[in-house]
Design an enzyme around this catalytic site. Structure first.
Site, PDB file in Angstrom:
ATOM      1  N   GLU A   5       3.686  24.261 -14.239  1.00 54.91           N
ATOM      2  CA  GLU A   5       4.091  24.663 -15.597  1.00 54.91           C
ATOM      3  C   GLU A   5       2.942  24.503 -16.600  1.00 54.91           C
ATOM      4  O   GLU A   5       3.061  24.918 -17.756  1.00 54.91           O
ATOM      5  CB  GLU A   5       5.300  23.830 -16.059  1.00 54.91           C
ATOM      6  N   THR A  16       3.037  20.735   3.916  1.00 48.04           N
ATOM      7  CA  THR A  16       2.614  22.142   3.991  1.00 48.04           C
ATOM      8  C   THR A  16       1.430  22.352   3.044  1.00 48.04           C
ATOM      9  O   THR A  16       0.940  21.396   2.438  1.00 48.04           O
ATOM     10  CB  THR A  16       3.761  23.077   3.553  1.00 48.04           C
ATOM     11  N   HIS A  60       1.578  23.758   0.249  1.00 46.81           N
ATOM     12  CA  HIS A  60       2.125  23.956  -1.094  1.00 46.81           C
ATOM     13  C   HIS A  60       1.245  23.301  -2.176  1.00 46.81           C
ATOM     14  O   HIS A  60       0.911  23.926  -3.191  1.00 46.81           O
ATOM     15  CB  HIS A  60       3.546  23.362  -1.113  1.00 46.81           C
TER      16      HIS A  60
HETATM   17  N1  LIG Z   1       5.000  18.632  -5.804  1.00 48.09           N
HETATM   18  C1  LIG Z   1       4.384  18.533  -6.995  1.00 48.09           C
HETATM   19  C2  LIG Z   1       4.790  19.299  -8.094  1.00 48.09           C
HETATM   20  N2  LIG Z   1       5.779  20.157  -7.939  1.00 48.09           N
HETATM   21  C3  LIG Z   1       6.496  20.758  -9.017  1.00 48.09           C
HETATM   22  C4  LIG Z   1       5.859  22.036  -9.476  1.00 48.09           C
HETATM   23  O1  LIG Z   1       4.718  21.772 -10.257  1.00 48.09           O
HETATM   24  C5  LIG Z   1       6.829  22.837 -10.328  1.00 48.09           C
HETATM   25  O2  LIG Z   1       7.350  22.032 -11.338  1.00 48.09           O
HETATM   26  C6  LIG Z   1       7.970  23.453  -9.538  1.00 48.09           C
HETATM   27  O3  LIG Z   1       7.476  24.216  -8.481  1.00 48.09           O
HETATM   28  C7  LIG Z   1       8.820  24.350 -10.434  1.00 48.09           C
HETATM   29  O4  LIG Z   1       8.063  25.425 -10.940  1.00 48.09           O
HETATM   30  N3  LIG Z   1       4.140  19.190  -9.280  1.00 48.09           N
HETATM   31  C8  LIG Z   1       3.107  18.318  -9.419  1.00 48.09           C
HETATM   32  O5  LIG Z   1       2.518  18.222 -10.503  1.00 48.09           O
HETATM   33  N4  LIG Z   1       2.719  17.559  -8.362  1.00 48.09           N
HETATM   34  C9  LIG Z   1       3.318  17.656  -7.157  1.00 48.09           C
HETATM   35  O6  LIG Z   1       2.915  16.937  -6.205  1.00 48.09           O
HETATM   36  C1  LIG Z   2       2.591  18.840  -2.864  1.00 47.49           C
HETATM   37  C2  LIG Z   2       4.033  18.995  -2.897  1.00 47.49           C
HETATM   38  O1  LIG Z   2       4.552  19.654  -3.717  1.00 47.49           O
HETATM   39  C3  LIG Z   2       4.857  18.339  -1.861  1.00 47.49           C
HETATM   40  O2  LIG Z   2       5.738  17.383  -2.389  1.00 47.49           O
HETATM   41  C4  LIG Z   2       5.628  19.398  -1.184  1.00 47.49           C
HETATM   42  O3  LIG Z   2       5.716  19.003   0.103  1.00 47.49           O
HETATM   43  P1  LIG Z   2       5.658  20.068   1.281  1.00 47.49           P
HETATM   44  O4  LIG Z   2       4.236  20.534   1.417  1.00 47.49           O
HETATM   45  O5  LIG Z   2       6.103  19.255   2.451  1.00 47.49           O
HETATM   46  O6  LIG Z   2       6.596  21.182   0.927  1.00 47.49           O
END
Ligand SMILES: Nc1c(NC[C@H](O)[C@H](O)[C@H](O)CO)[nH]c(=O)[nH]c1=O
Ligand SMILES: CC(=O)[C@@H](O)COP(=O)(O)O
Length: 236
Positions: free
Chosen positions: A137, A165, A167
């Site tokens: 965001e 993953t 991600h």
């Molecule tokens: N997993 C992490 C997130 N995930 C949340 C995303 O940033 C976002 O809010 C969601 O996908 C909705 O759009 N954020 C972080 O800052 N750090 C993480 O490890």
């Molecule tokens: C980095 C992330 O957002 C994490 O929490 C998500 O985990 P995953 O890679 O297992 O989906």
């Protein structure tokens, strides 16, 4: 840099606001004005609260740093080169906006405090803080803060944890590219106080000081590159 990223940067440069470069140069020149010179070279001691610091980081030491190029035996080699350290010689007040991810609220509370202490030490103020759900965001908030003429720079604080993953990696590189693109577009620094991606909770604990690092870096950058319109606003 892959082709897609290169194209994105090329587009950003093409759409950057016309005349911005000239304003940046003017602002840099202004940095050497009498007003700024008056407050030059004041240094406040840095707090050393956290174990982990970026290795070799100049901002992280109160010791006198000796640069190889300034040693007597090297002077001749560099005689015709203008060498500067960004922001040095200025204590110009800098107004910061800080964007923080709520995703890791406890750690972020500590990073925000580290940022505040660093700002105070640098002669800067945090004038606006906006919490967002997570790093994904942050881009819209960064853009909004860079558009605000009352702010000279923006700092983003976050922690992208190690997942199972890609991600987190995707989030980190997407955000970094957008943040640096916005920095170039608006000519105001974006400090990257983001831990990870791929950091474990233990690694994150040791890296709270990334917040202060990002503040110190962006304050130094703002002192040299803050666009003229933000400064003009002050002088009206
Ligand atoms: N997993 C992490 C997130 N995930 C949340 C995303 O940033 C976002 O809010 C969601 O996908 C909705 O759009 N954020 C972080 O800052 N750090 C993480 O490890
Ligand atoms: C980095 C992330 O957002 C994490 O929490 C998500 O985990 P995953 O890679 O297992 O989906």
């Amino acid at each position: 840099m892959d082709r897609g990223t290169a194209t994105m940067f090329a587009r950003a440069r093409a759409t950057a606001r016309p005349g911005h470069r000239a304003r940046t140069v003017r602002a840099a020149a202004k940095g050497s004005s009498e007003k700024k010179r008056g407050r030059a070279n004041e240094r406040a001691p840095l707090p050393r609260e956290y174990a982990h610091h970026a290795p070799g980081s100049v901002q992280e030491t109160d010791d006198v740093v000796r640069w190889g190029y300034a040693e007597p035996e090297a002077r001749e080699k560099w005689a015709n080169t203008v060498i500067t350290h960004v922001g040095d010689g200025s204590r110009e007040p800098v107004r910061l906006g800080v964007c923080v991810g709520e995703f890791h609220n406890k750690l972020m509370d500590r990073m925000l405090e580290d940022a505040r202490v660093a700002a105070e030490t640098m002669g800067a103020t945090i004038d606006r803080v906006m919490w967002v759900p997570g790093t994904y965001e942050a881009p819209l908030v960064v853009e909004n803060m860079l558009q605000d003429p009352t702010l000279d720079a923006c700092v983003v604080l976050g922690y992208i944890e190690k997942g199972s993953t890609l991600h987190g990696q995707e989030m980190g590189s997407t955000f970094s590219i957008i943040a640096k693109q916005l920095e170039l577009e608006y000519g105001k620094p974006v400090g990257m106080g983001i831990i990870g991606p791929g950091a474990t909770a233990e690694q994150a604990e040791e890296r709270v000081a990334y917040a202060g690092n990002a503040v110190r870096a962006s304050v130094r950058m703002a002192r040299t590159f803050t666009p003229a319109e933000a400064e003009d606003d002050d002088e009206r």
